[in-house]
Design an enzyme around this catalytic site. Structure first.
Site, PDB file in Angstrom:
ATOM      1  N   GLU A 193       3.989  -5.203  11.966  1.00  0.00           N
ATOM      2  CA  GLU A 193       3.240  -3.952  11.725  1.00  0.00           C
ATOM      3  C   GLU A 193       1.970  -4.345  10.986  1.00  0.00           C
ATOM      4  OE1 GLU A 193       3.941  -0.835  12.627  1.00  0.00           O
ATOM      5  OE2 GLU A 193       5.892  -1.206  13.531  1.00  0.00           O
ATOM      6  N   CYS A 241      -2.978   1.891   6.414  1.00  0.00           N
ATOM      7  CA  CYS A 241      -3.221   1.098   7.637  1.00  0.00           C
ATOM      8  C   CYS A 241      -3.747   1.940   8.793  1.00  0.00           C
ATOM      9  CB  CYS A 241      -1.937   0.393   8.048  1.00  0.00           C
ATOM     10  SG  CYS A 241      -0.569   1.529   8.289  1.00  0.00           S
ATOM     11  N   GLY A 260       2.066  -6.003   7.140  1.00  0.00           N
ATOM     12  CA  GLY A 260       1.008  -6.580   6.320  1.00  0.00           C
ATOM     13  C   GLY A 260      -0.223  -6.882   7.137  1.00  0.00           C
ATOM     14  N   SER A 261      -0.983  -7.858   6.688  1.00  0.00           N
ATOM     15  CA  SER A 261      -2.288  -8.127   7.294  1.00  0.00           C
ATOM     16  C   SER A 261      -2.165  -8.980   8.556  1.00  0.00           C
ATOM     17  CB  SER A 261      -3.163  -8.852   6.276  1.00  0.00           C
ATOM     18  OG  SER A 261      -2.561 -10.081   5.943  1.00  0.00           O
ATOM     19  N   ASN A 277       0.799  -1.233   0.000  1.00  0.00           N
ATOM     20  CA  ASN A 277       0.000   0.000   0.000  1.00  0.00           C
ATOM     21  C   ASN A 277       0.835   1.289   0.000  1.00  0.00           C
ATOM     22  OD1 ASN A 277       0.585  -0.695   2.694  1.00  0.00           O
ATOM     23  ND2 ASN A 277      -1.058   0.620   3.429  1.00  0.00           N
ATOM     24  N   GLU A 303     -10.985  -4.826   8.820  1.00  0.00           N
ATOM     25  CA  GLU A 303     -10.427  -3.560   8.346  1.00  0.00           C
ATOM     26  C   GLU A 303     -10.926  -3.307   6.919  1.00  0.00           C
ATOM     27  OE1 GLU A 303      -6.309  -4.228   7.724  1.00  0.00           O
ATOM     28  OE2 GLU A 303      -5.795  -2.110   7.687  1.00  0.00           O
TER      29      GLU A 303
HETATM   30  P1  NAD Z   1      -0.504  -9.090   3.165  1.00  0.00           P
HETATM   31  O1  NAD Z   1      -0.409  -9.621   4.549  1.00  0.00           O
HETATM   32  O2  NAD Z   1      -1.429  -9.756   2.222  1.00  0.00           O
HETATM   33  O3  NAD Z   1       0.941  -9.144   2.462  1.00  0.00           O
HETATM   34  C1  NAD Z   1       2.086  -8.590   3.062  1.00  0.00           C
HETATM   35  C2  NAD Z   1       3.311  -9.345   2.582  1.00  0.00           C
HETATM   36  O4  NAD Z   1       3.194 -10.704   3.001  1.00  0.00           O
HETATM   37  C3  NAD Z   1       3.476  -9.367   1.068  1.00  0.00           C
HETATM   38  O5  NAD Z   1       4.841  -9.206   0.763  1.00  0.00           O
HETATM   39  C4  NAD Z   1       2.982 -10.744   0.674  1.00  0.00           C
HETATM   40  O6  NAD Z   1       3.620 -11.275  -0.464  1.00  0.00           O
HETATM   41  C5  NAD Z   1       3.340 -11.581   1.899  1.00  0.00           C
HETATM   42  N1  NAD Z   1       2.443 -12.726   2.068  1.00  0.00           N
HETATM   43  C6  NAD Z   1       1.173 -12.858   1.591  1.00  0.00           C
HETATM   44  N2  NAD Z   1       0.667 -14.059   1.957  1.00  0.00           N
HETATM   45  C7  NAD Z   1       1.628 -14.691   2.655  1.00  0.00           C
HETATM   46  C8  NAD Z   1       1.716 -15.969   3.297  1.00  0.00           C
HETATM   47  N3  NAD Z   1       0.705 -16.818   3.268  1.00  0.00           N
HETATM   48  N4  NAD Z   1       2.858 -16.287   3.939  1.00  0.00           N
HETATM   49  C9  NAD Z   1       3.881 -15.416   3.988  1.00  0.00           C
HETATM   50  N5  NAD Z   1       3.871 -14.201   3.385  1.00  0.00           N
HETATM   51  C10 NAD Z   1       2.759 -13.841   2.732  1.00  0.00           C
HETATM   52  O7  NAD Z   1      -0.806  -7.536   3.310  1.00  0.00           O
HETATM   53  P2  NAD Z   1      -1.008  -6.472   2.147  1.00  0.00           P
HETATM   54  O8  NAD Z   1      -2.279  -6.746   1.452  1.00  0.00           O
HETATM   55  O9  NAD Z   1       0.225  -6.331   1.328  1.00  0.00           O
HETATM   56  O10 NAD Z   1      -1.121  -5.119   2.997  1.00  0.00           O
HETATM   57  C11 NAD Z   1      -2.318  -4.722   3.581  1.00  0.00           C
HETATM   58  C12 NAD Z   1      -2.311  -4.968   5.064  1.00  0.00           C
HETATM   59  O11 NAD Z   1      -1.141  -4.475   5.645  1.00  0.00           O
HETATM   60  C13 NAD Z   1      -3.437  -4.274   5.772  1.00  0.00           C
HETATM   61  O12 NAD Z   1      -3.976  -5.121   6.744  1.00  0.00           O
HETATM   62  C14 NAD Z   1      -2.775  -3.071   6.432  1.00  0.00           C
HETATM   63  O13 NAD Z   1      -3.427  -2.582   7.572  1.00  0.00           O
HETATM   64  C15 NAD Z   1      -1.442  -3.636   6.753  1.00  0.00           C
HETATM   65  N6  NAD Z   1      -0.447  -2.583   6.845  1.00  0.00           N
HETATM   66  C16 NAD Z   1       0.067  -2.267   8.056  1.00  0.00           C
HETATM   67  C17 NAD Z   1       0.993  -1.234   8.159  1.00  0.00           C
HETATM   68  C18 NAD Z   1       1.601  -0.850   9.467  1.00  0.00           C
HETATM   69  O14 NAD Z   1       2.571  -0.119   9.430  1.00  0.00           O
HETATM   70  N7  NAD Z   1       1.089  -1.298  10.609  1.00  0.00           N
HETATM   71  C19 NAD Z   1       1.370  -0.531   7.023  1.00  0.00           C
HETATM   72  C20 NAD Z   1       0.813  -0.891   5.811  1.00  0.00           C
HETATM   73  C21 NAD Z   1      -0.096  -1.914   5.723  1.00  0.00           C
END
Ligand code: NAD
Length: 459
Positions: A210, A244, A188-189, A115, A334
């Protein structure tokens, strides 16, 4: 994968010398990084636009400026932060010199989201390297143009034993997570955060997570509604709500709801005009899967504004949902898009009930001119970071720690907090040999009585 395995081994071999490379060389690398980014700004901004139509202004403000700020801070402060810190010794060890050394963890894995695909990848990477670690970065596969430019930047600036980018999706992450790391930094999520935490536990690797959550935005009856509407719309619609820390839903005092809604609509249109799909400043949803997820939230809801969807463009109009049920699609998880549910309350118990219905959020916002009440709510609720009378801007001050609590994450970073994340405090005590008091050694004889008498000297 063979090449990746070789890189991992090379990184391990490099570590010992990397720490001895010294702080000055790391500062020089940071300067090189900054100038490389400066010379390739246009390519980076174009990549962000190609990935999800992020405007160049938002790209510069939210991806490049924060990166320059972080690099400049590390260049300025790294020497001071890295110095061993002397602490007072204890009488028991007299004479001694006692220190805390700042020790790099070693090999760090950074897994980044899509994002804010440039800064959320490069900022932890640069901080980890500045602290003396070596890093493997796995950017998000959902923003391929930015992922490519990240690889270009890091491979041009750093030797591959210090920083290396491995491209791929979940499968690649799974492979990387099976390796033993000295530290894992994941953004990530929540569901993937749990996968990362489990993988880290296998090797007892420390981890920063995070993550995200449902961030409440409370507007009470004393709020300056015009300012509230401006700041809510800005914080919600920057990056098309794919932030996020964006407000996820509004909790507004019933008495001022109608007025707030009117002002929110006015503000949306004055920012993006009535033809929002034609605004050059409004980004798109990152991919069809997220588009579908968001579109589903709108069915069966009463809308106060918006609702237009253009699937071929992955466009979702800024949309206000009226009083959704807490069990509705939009209130399950979210939102992470330009949809803003508006719930009204009449007394504080309802605010409390709604907020406590969800796990601890990453951020919480309160618009109120009643400072005592606002501060009390800030104190009462659990969240990562909060603001009274604005949204998302706590992110900008690197003196403030950035991170979540419970479901919204663990660990914090930004500025000095990043230095603390990517180093470990190591205790080092330097004893002197010119005197060796015999008191602690056996035979103890009647030393116990003496020890009891001088107890207060040691406690
Ligand atoms: P995501 O969890 O889908 O992906 C994040 C990363 O994890 C990517 O590089 C992806 O390739 C990898 N990934 C995906 N599935 C995986 C698995 N099964 N095993 C290991 N790695 C895997 O998240 P996203 O869609 O890229 O980002 C959105 C989310 O991130 C939202 O929930 C948002 O709130 C959160 N976010 C948090 C912050 C923060 O600073 N707290 C900042 C930005 C986004």
């Amino acid at each position: 994968m063979t090449e990746n395995v070789e890189i991992l081994v090379q990184q391990k071999n490099y570590l010992a010398s990397h720490e001895t490379v010294g702080v000055q060389q790391r500062i020089d690398l940071l300067k090189k990084l900054k100038s490389y980014i400066e010379n390739h700004e246009q390519e980076i901004l174009d990549a962000l636009y190609a990935d999800f139509k992020k405007s160049h202004f938002e790209g510069y403000a939210t991806e490049l400026l924060v990166t320059y700020k972080e690099i400049n801070l590390f260049i300025k402060k790294l020497k001071q932060w890295s110095r061993p810190k002397r602490v007072l010794p204890t009488l028991f060890n007299f004479p001694s010199l006692d220190y805390i050394y700042q020790q790099a963890w070693g090999q760090v894995l950074v897994i980044a989201p899509w994002n804010y695909p440039f800064q959320l990848a490069i900022n932890p990477v640069l901080a980890a390297i500045a602290c003396g670690n070596s890093v493997i970065l796995k950017p998000s596969e959902l923003t391929p143009h930015t992922a490519k430019i990240l690889e270009q930047v890091l491979h041009a600036v750093f030797p591959k034993e210090i920083a290396y980018v491995i491209q791929g999706g979940a499968e690649t992450s799974t492979y990387l997570l099976k390796q033993k790391w000295d530290y894992i930094f994941f953004t990530g999520s929540v569901p993937v955060g749990k996968i990362v935490a489990k993988a880290a536990a296998e090797h007892l690797t420390p981890v920063t997570l995070e993550l995200g959550g449902k961030n409440p935005c409370i507007v009470d009856e004393t709020a300056n509604l015009a300012i509230a509407a401006k700041r809510i719309v800005w914080g919600k619609l920057i990056n098309a709500g794919q932030t996020c820390i964006a407000p996820d839903y509004i909790l507004v005092q019933k008495k001022v709801k109608e007025k707030l809604v009117k002002l929110l609509i006015q503000e949306i249109e004055s920012s993006y005009t009535k033809h929002i799909d034609q605004s050059p400043d409004y980004p798109r949803i990152v991919n069809p899967k997220n588009f579908e997820r968001l579109a589903k939230m709108l069915s069966n809801e009463k809308l106060l504004y918006g609702g237009q969807l253009i699937e071929s463009e992955l466009y979702i109009e800024p949309t206000l949902i009226d009083e959704p049920n807490l069990d509705s699609e939009a209130m399950q998880d979210e939102i992470f898009g330009p949809i803003l549910p508006i719930l009204s309350y009449t007394d504080f118990n309802e605010v409390e009930h709604s907020i406590q219905h969800f796990p601890h959020p990453l951020s919480l916002f309160i618009f109120s001119e009643n400072a005592t009440r606002a501060k009390q709510w800030m104190q009462q609720f659990e969240f990562g970071g909060g603001i009274i009378n604005d949204t998302i801007v706590h992110f900008v001050n690197d003196r403030l720690p950035f991170g979540g609590v419970g479901n919204s994450g663990m660990g914090q970073y930004h500025g000095k907090h990043s230095f603390e994340t990517f180093t470990r405090k190591k205790a080092v005590l330097h004893r002197k040999t010119w005197i060796d008091l015999p008191f602690r050694y056996p035979p103890y004889g009647d030393k116990l009585n003496l020890l009891k008498r001088v107890k207060s000297w040691f406690t």
